[in-house]
Design a protein around this motif. Structure first.
Motif, PDB file in Angstrom:
ATOM      1  N   VAL A   1       1.080  -1.078   0.115  1.00 33.33           N
ATOM      2  CA  VAL A   1       0.075  -0.087  -0.116  1.00 33.33           C
ATOM      3  C   VAL A   1       0.920   1.367  -0.159  1.00 33.33           C
ATOM      4  O   VAL A   1       1.789   1.195   0.578  1.00 33.33           O
ATOM      5  CB  VAL A   1      -0.962  -0.038   1.040  1.00 33.33           C
ATOM      6  N   ALA A   2       0.407   2.253  -0.872  1.00 32.25           N
ATOM      7  CA  ALA A   2       1.190   3.578  -0.667  1.00 32.25           C
ATOM      8  C   ALA A   2       0.528   4.098   0.560  1.00 32.25           C
ATOM      9  O   ALA A   2      -0.512   4.926   0.543  1.00 32.25           O
ATOM     10  CB  ALA A   2       0.830   4.261  -1.893  1.00 32.25           C
ATOM     11  N   ALA A   3       1.169   3.885   1.749  1.00 28.90           N
ATOM     12  CA  ALA A   3       0.769   4.529   2.996  1.00 28.90           C
ATOM     13  C   ALA A   3       1.515   5.416   3.507  1.00 28.90           C
ATOM     14  O   ALA A   3       2.972   5.014   3.858  1.00 28.90           O
ATOM     15  CB  ALA A   3       0.376   3.478   4.074  1.00 28.90           C
ATOM     16  N   GLY A   4       1.257   6.769   4.090  1.00 28.53           N
ATOM     17  CA  GLY A   4       2.063   7.491   4.914  1.00 28.53           C
ATOM     18  C   GLY A   4       1.670   8.962   4.438  1.00 28.53           C
ATOM     19  O   GLY A   4       0.492   9.372   4.306  1.00 28.53           O
ATOM     20  N   THR A   5       2.526   9.832   4.649  1.00 30.30           N
ATOM     21  CA  THR A   5       2.559  11.332   4.226  1.00 30.30           C
ATOM     22  C   THR A   5       2.326  11.277   2.734  1.00 30.30           C
ATOM     23  O   THR A   5       2.581  10.533   1.989  1.00 30.30           O
ATOM     24  CB  THR A   5       3.653  11.943   4.899  1.00 30.30           C
ATOM     25  N   PRO A   6       1.970  12.566   2.381  1.00 32.20           N
ATOM     26  CA  PRO A   6       1.979  12.868   0.807  1.00 32.20           C
ATOM     27  C   PRO A   6       3.027  12.473   0.293  1.00 32.20           C
ATOM     28  O   PRO A   6       3.145  11.877  -1.019  1.00 32.20           O
ATOM     29  CB  PRO A   6       1.504  14.440   0.936  1.00 32.20           C
ATOM     30  N   GLU A   7       4.152  13.089   0.625  1.00 33.83           N
ATOM     31  CA  GLU A   7       5.569  12.739   0.029  1.00 33.83           C
ATOM     32  C   GLU A   7       5.870  11.166  -0.029  1.00 33.83           C
ATOM     33  O   GLU A   7       6.403  10.652  -0.997  1.00 33.83           O
ATOM     34  CB  GLU A   7       6.707  13.491   0.791  1.00 33.83           C
ATOM     35  N   GLU A   8       5.561  10.645   1.218  1.00 27.70           N
ATOM     36  CA  GLU A   8       5.837   8.894   1.257  1.00 27.70           C
ATOM     37  C   GLU A   8       4.798   8.161   0.148  1.00 27.70           C
ATOM     38  O   GLU A   8       5.356   7.393  -0.684  1.00 27.70           O
ATOM     39  CB  GLU A   8       5.513   8.386   2.818  1.00 27.70           C
ATOM     40  N   CYS A   9       3.562   8.794   0.064  1.00 26.65           N
ATOM     41  CA  CYS A   9       2.899   8.070  -0.887  1.00 26.65           C
ATOM     42  C   CYS A   9       3.348   8.195  -2.295  1.00 26.65           C
ATOM     43  O   CYS A   9       3.237   7.440  -3.130  1.00 26.65           O
ATOM     44  CB  CYS A   9       1.248   8.552  -0.715  1.00 26.65           C
ATOM     45  N   ARG A  10       3.791   9.547  -2.639  1.00 27.68           N
ATOM     46  CA  ARG A  10       4.308   9.784  -3.811  1.00 27.68           C
ATOM     47  C   ARG A  10       5.355   9.037  -4.315  1.00 27.68           C
ATOM     48  O   ARG A  10       5.407   8.231  -5.352  1.00 27.68           O
ATOM     49  CB  ARG A  10       4.749  11.356  -4.216  1.00 27.68           C
ATOM     50  N   GLU A  11       6.387   8.865  -3.581  1.00 28.18           N
ATOM     51  CA  GLU A  11       7.328   7.883  -3.638  1.00 28.18           C
ATOM     52  C   GLU A  11       7.106   6.377  -3.915  1.00 28.18           C
ATOM     53  O   GLU A  11       7.552   5.720  -4.937  1.00 28.18           O
ATOM     54  CB  GLU A  11       8.361   7.963  -2.505  1.00 28.18           C
ATOM     55  N   ARG A  12       6.023   5.879  -3.044  1.00 29.51           N
ATOM     56  CA  ARG A  12       5.746   4.589  -3.173  1.00 29.51           C
ATOM     57  C   ARG A  12       4.870   4.416  -4.650  1.00 29.51           C
ATOM     58  O   ARG A  12       4.959   3.576  -5.160  1.00 29.51           O
ATOM     59  CB  ARG A  12       4.734   4.246  -2.094  1.00 29.51           C
ATOM     60  N   VAL A  13       4.108   5.499  -5.000  1.00 31.56           N
ATOM     61  CA  VAL A  13       3.324   5.178  -6.155  1.00 31.56           C
ATOM     62  C   VAL A  13       4.008   5.324  -7.541  1.00 31.56           C
ATOM     63  O   VAL A  13       4.024   4.609  -8.273  1.00 31.56           O
ATOM     64  CB  VAL A  13       2.313   6.414  -6.463  1.00 31.56           C
ATOM     65  N   ALA A  14       5.319   6.035  -7.319  1.00 38.18           N
ATOM     66  CA  ALA A  14       6.405   6.237  -8.319  1.00 38.18           C
ATOM     67  C   ALA A  14       7.178   4.886  -8.428  1.00 38.18           C
ATOM     68  O   ALA A  14       7.345   4.466  -9.712  1.00 38.18           O
ATOM     69  CB  ALA A  14       7.489   7.251  -7.889  1.00 38.18           C
ATOM     70  N   ASP A  15       7.156   4.014  -7.548  1.00 39.77           N
ATOM     71  CA  ASP A  15       7.776   2.641  -7.407  1.00 39.77           C
ATOM     72  C   ASP A  15       6.959   1.890  -8.382  1.00 39.77           C
ATOM     73  O   ASP A  15       7.728   0.724  -9.143  1.00 39.77           O
ATOM     74  CB  ASP A  15       7.811   2.060  -6.282  1.00 39.77           C
TER      75      ASP A  15
END
Length: 305
Positions: free
Chosen positions: A261-275
């Motif tokens: 899951v892309a879970a976390g702050t907005p920055e953390e979610c963006r990083e995970r989605v980018a993966d």
């Protein structure tokens, strides 16, 4: 929902999807509404099953929304799951074969054929639409996870919608299978990323954990895709039965949640989605499970620039 849809089109997203999983709201009704609040981007279901609606109803519903949207509709279908099909009094028998036969018959109906077919899972006689669809080749994408479903999708469907709650490693494996199977031809692969966003990362991870647990214990194919054994699933559900859901959730590690899951702050979610934005991936679908939907759309839109 409609405000977020209009915002998503303005932000540059490519598609809008109406989900239908468990006993949730109807996907076709919402897809129709989404099509009236957008002008450019595709609209689809992600996904409906071939058991709870007849072949004719699926064909009619899809072609109706395709007409309303002026040819922007994508029919997303999956095989369904026993936990939610059988409580309705419907036996989930040969779901992958049922998905295949349903797809082939829907396509024949869209072409204007009178269909009689007696297969392994479907029996229809003298079935014909009373209207001419806007398009006779509406794209059909399969929402599948297991090996048999992926194989069928590569052979029969027009694209794959991968399930949420799966890892980037699993996504890469599917992309490689598609590359080998399609021999260089373009085949749409849509990665579905669940997004759980909060200014407090711990709150987001905790919120996501409940759904991660629900999916790995309810959908065997998702557990297998994440290399979680049947024994581990049985142990989790046994803990839930004996001590309650909160005790079982304690056994679900935060690292697993962050992996699927892309879970976390907005920055953390963006990083995970980018993966998940691999070269072979046609599009990344965002499914918000916690947090304001419009905010999530705006925060992740930075990746589209």
């Amino acid at each position: 929902m409609l405000r977020t849809a209009a915002l998503s089109e303005r932000l540059g997203y490519n598609s809008l999807w109406a989900t239908e999983s468990r006993f949730t709201r109807d996907a076709f009704t919402r897809a129709s509404a989404l099509s009236t609040t957008s002008n450019r981007i595709a609209v689809g279901t992600a996904v409906v099953n071939p058991f709870t609606r007849s072949i004719a109803v699926l064909a009619i519903s899809a072609s109706t929304i395709d007409e309303i949207s002026n040819g922007r509709f994508i029919l997303g279908m999956g095989p369904g799951t026993r936990r939610y099909i059988e409580p309705q009094g419907i036996r989930l028998e040969k779901p992958v074969k049922r998905l295949e036969e349903t797809t082939l018959l829907i396509r024949r109906l869209w072409k204007g054929e009178t269909v009689t077919f007696h297969g392994e899972t479907t029996n229809v006689s003298n079935m014909k639409l009373d209207f001419k669809p806007l398009r006779e080749k509406i794209p059909i994408y399969f929402g599948v996870t297991g090996e048999k479903g992926i194989e069928l999708a590569l052979r029969v469907s027009d694209g794959i919608i991968l399930n949420g709650y799966t890892t980037v490693s699993y996504l890469k494996d599917v992309c490689e299978r598609a590359r080998l199977h399609q021999s260089g031809s373009e085949f749409p692969i849509l990665a579905n990323v669940m997004v759980c966003m909060s200014v407090d990362s711990e709150i987001a991870v905790t919120a996501a954990k409940h759904l991660v647990y629900a999916y790995i214990t309810s959908f065997p194919a998702i557990a297998k895709a994440n290399r979680i054994s049947e024994k581990q699933v049985r142990e989790l559900t046994s803990l839930e039965s004996k001590y309650g859901i909160e005790h079982a959730l304690e056994q679900v590690d935060d690292s697993l949640v962050k992996e699927v899951v892309a879970a976390g702050t907005p920055e953390e979610c963006r990083e995970r989605v980018a993966d998940y934005m691999q070269d072979e991936v046609t599009e990344v679908l965002l499914t918000p499970i916690f947090g304001d939907h419009s905010t999530i759309a705006q925060e992740i839109a930075e990746l589209l620039a």
